[in-house]
Write an enzyme that holds these catalytic residues in place. Sequence first.
Site, PDB file in Angstrom:
ATOM      1  N   HIS A 160       1.880   4.762  -2.789  1.00  0.00           N
ATOM      2  CA  HIS A 160       2.041   6.207  -2.568  1.00  0.00           C
ATOM      3  C   HIS A 160       3.450   6.655  -2.966  1.00  0.00           C
ATOM      4  O   HIS A 160       3.629   7.665  -3.654  1.00  0.00           O
ATOM      5  CB  HIS A 160       1.814   6.543  -1.088  1.00  0.00           C
ATOM      6  N   HIS A 190       0.839  -1.207   0.000  1.00  0.00           N
ATOM      7  CA  HIS A 190       0.000   0.000   0.000  1.00  0.00           C
ATOM      8  C   HIS A 190       0.874   1.257   0.000  1.00  0.00           C
ATOM      9  O   HIS A 190       0.686   2.163  -0.832  1.00  0.00           O
ATOM     10  CB  HIS A 190      -0.917  -0.013   1.223  1.00  0.00           C
ATOM     11  N   GLU A 191       1.809   1.313   0.929  1.00  0.00           N
ATOM     12  CA  GLU A 191       2.658   2.507   1.038  1.00  0.00           C
ATOM     13  C   GLU A 191       3.583   2.650  -0.157  1.00  0.00           C
ATOM     14  O   GLU A 191       3.912   3.762  -0.574  1.00  0.00           O
ATOM     15  CB  GLU A 191       3.461   2.469   2.337  1.00  0.00           C
TER      16      GLU A 191
END
Length: 448
Positions: A26, A22-23
């Site tokens: 980003h 997920h990170e």
Amino acid sequence: MNSLFGSVFWLLVTLGVLVTFHEFGHYWVARRCGVKVLRFSVGFGRAIWKRIGKDGTEYQVAMIPLGGYVKMLDAREGEVDPALVNQEFTGKPVWQRIAIVAAGPGFNLIFTLVAFWAMFMVGKPDVAPVIAAVPQSIAAEAGVRTGDRILAIDGSPVATWSDAMDAVVNAMLGRDPLPVEVRGTDGAERKLVLPLNQLPAGEDIGQYLDKLGLKLAPLPPVAATVLPGKPAAEAGMKGGDRILTINGQAMSSYDDFQHAIPLDAAKSPALDVVVERDGKTLPLTITARMESLEGQPTTWIIGVSPLEREPAVLRYGPLKAASASLQTTWNTAASTFNMIGKMLTGQASTKNLSGVIGIAQVANASAHMGAGWFLSFLAMVSLSLAILNLMPIPVLDGGYLLYYLIELVKGSPVSERTMMAGQYVGLVLLFTLMGLAFYNDIHRFLPS
């Protein structure tokens, strides 16, 4: 690996993989948009490991593994070096900020598709949906008979027990009558309707399943194998013997047999057992022993094992697996949004929410069931994280996306005061949601 340690270990594996992915979404899109990333953290709080990369980003693993974050150069958090102003987050066009924020849930969605694809490639061992009904339950009243094989639910074919139960659980949210097609032991196909409208409102899925009373058909009381050197073998029992009675009690299933052994042996280890072999009855006296088999707790045993259930493994080639992955992701997302909508309108109970304890238990169980099951679990959690993060709650990605969409409409950023107020509201909502999920986890351990 004991249950507690296993649950903690597989929870950390699950969160580590999904949070990192997920990170990284980003991080990767921020770098593509020219934003300087100051820190990439898996976990919150004090760092237990860190290093500075060649790009100047600080990479760390922190003590609290319940999430993570990507810290970017941001003018709202202090003065920015004039030489780096073109790498600052808030100075980027709004469409780039939207892309950076949406990338986290987007990468979770990509992970879901890949994990489901890998699951269908590896195969998820399961059993055929051959069923029975608890006496006087909703399923029994609907006409379910022992040995019925489920062919389709609400018009969609099912091939495994877990697929069948997934369809039933999703239907329970609406509590509408559910059409089911089955084939009986006589080969005749029948159409039944499970009257889910009889289920009371406001209960969790576990209570609904109990009231429905649908279960796998019981195994017959047959000793498939008899372990050499154990009491049953010493008494003359052979593989394939059908157990008729124990101490005069009729055995209608292998569950009856398993239940009777410790109860009767606790009174007297010498058991009068009657078996059927080649159409003839044969009385045996079997003296049970207290033993531990394969690391299990010590109990009364005679040394036999049951027949295996009919296996059903979903395994596809690369192209079929890709198609099945897309369809499964779509169906799961639709079911999740359906549940959220029904909980918000009060049609489904918030008792269905699970927190970190529930996730840890399922992680441990699925890991022990094989790679296919664990991949399926990872895909489900990853999709849930994507959906949760897209909810328009400030402090979540969806909250920031809402701010940027408002900025697109009004032509200027949302005021800092509004954003701060939203952050406080978002924190209250998030902690309320987490607290409710944690309460549900704890409540499941308590006697009803």
